[in-house]
Scaffold this motif. Sequence first.
Motif, PDB file in Angstrom:
ATOM      1  N   ARG A 154       0.810  -1.221   0.000  1.00 42.02           N
ATOM      2  CA  ARG A 154       0.000   0.000   0.000  1.00 42.02           C
ATOM      3  C   ARG A 154       0.842   1.270   0.000  1.00 42.02           C
ATOM      4  O   ARG A 154       0.382   2.323  -0.438  1.00 42.02           O
ATOM      5  N   ALA A 184      -9.026  -5.627  -2.029  1.00 46.48           N
ATOM      6  CA  ALA A 184      -9.951  -5.469  -3.150  1.00 46.48           C
ATOM      7  C   ALA A 184     -10.321  -6.789  -3.811  1.00 46.48           C
ATOM      8  O   ALA A 184     -11.412  -6.920  -4.371  1.00 46.48           O
ATOM      9  N   GLU A 234      -5.900   1.282  -2.581  1.00 47.95           N
ATOM     10  CA  GLU A 234      -7.248   0.725  -2.494  1.00 47.95           C
ATOM     11  C   GLU A 234      -7.488  -0.381  -3.519  1.00 47.95           C
ATOM     12  O   GLU A 234      -8.597  -0.906  -3.612  1.00 47.95           O
ATOM     13  N   ARG A 235      -6.460  -0.718  -4.279  1.00 48.43           N
ATOM     14  CA  ARG A 235      -6.587  -1.801  -5.265  1.00 48.43           C
ATOM     15  C   ARG A 235      -5.509  -2.859  -5.024  1.00 48.43           C
ATOM     16  O   ARG A 235      -4.747  -3.226  -5.907  1.00 48.43           O
ATOM     17  N   ASP A 247      -1.924   1.861  -6.250  1.00 54.60           N
ATOM     18  CA  ASP A 247      -3.162   2.362  -5.651  1.00 54.60           C
ATOM     19  C   ASP A 247      -3.438   1.557  -4.380  1.00 54.60           C
ATOM     20  O   ASP A 247      -3.708   0.353  -4.462  1.00 54.60           O
ATOM     21  N   ARG A 263     -10.122  -3.677   3.484  1.00 55.80           N
ATOM     22  CA  ARG A 263      -9.621  -2.851   2.368  1.00 55.80           C
ATOM     23  C   ARG A 263      -9.107  -3.698   1.204  1.00 55.80           C
ATOM     24  O   ARG A 263      -8.889  -3.164   0.113  1.00 55.80           O
TER      25      ARG A 263
END
Length: 279
Positions: A96, A129, A104-105, A102, A127
């Motif tokens: 992260r 994905a 969040e991905r 990203d 969180r």
Amino acid sequence: MTDRCRIEVEPGVGCAATLYKPAGTDGSRPCVVMGAGGTLTQRDGIPEYAERFAAAGIAALTFDYRNWGDSDGEPRRLASIPRQLEDWRAAVEFARGLDGVDPERIAVWGMSLGGGHALSTAAADSRIAAVIALVPMADGLALSLNGRVLRFTVRAMAGRVRRRFVTLPAVGPAGAFPADSLASFERLAGPNGWRNEVVTDLDYPMPLYRPYRRAGRIDARVLVQLGEHDRLAPRRAVEQAARRAPRGELKRYPVDHFSCFWPEHIDEVVGDQIEFLSS
């Protein structure tokens, strides 16, 4: 293109990792955090998957558990479920923070015991994905009901009662894996070499580790990939993991526990993974 990394997991102890970067690093990319099976390392079959992810525009971060491969930690080849789960969490947080990724991905990808760890990691981290569980060891209790695995566990427990680590073969009459698995382990490791031994740690015994039961708590999309000829990962638990995950998907392949890495199968298996991550 690859970068060597080090993930700090405790003071003075780090996990060796490798970042596979897509060409053209402008903007934020998704990243797949990839963990191996219980007696394997990031060099054993995983690069063939990571390279395909990078070619598809998806960054990939592979890592060795502490005490294994190029990571720090003593005793060497210690198999500890709690420590390996801590390493997964550290690898996700490291990913992260990477430039061009990203946060969040982030997806998690695991094979065999690593597949169980990927499910457990996602169940504890909303969180995440996406999850890819490849021939996952999803139920330690079902696995331990196998007579061979049970004998292995009893030997390990006997050593633990005597307050010492025990080194046992991973494959063969005294090991958790059948003797005919040896050729697959050696083929998978190739020139990297593979030692038929594991140091047991029963602070968290395998029968208590049941990742499929946590799948219902996973918010992420989940792809579970089952080998129709897999004699090692208990099938019912693999199917249950996909069924329990609210956004789970199950795909079946004509492979055993290892042949998802062989040239005749890898394109189909990784192709489905890339399609899953891209949809």
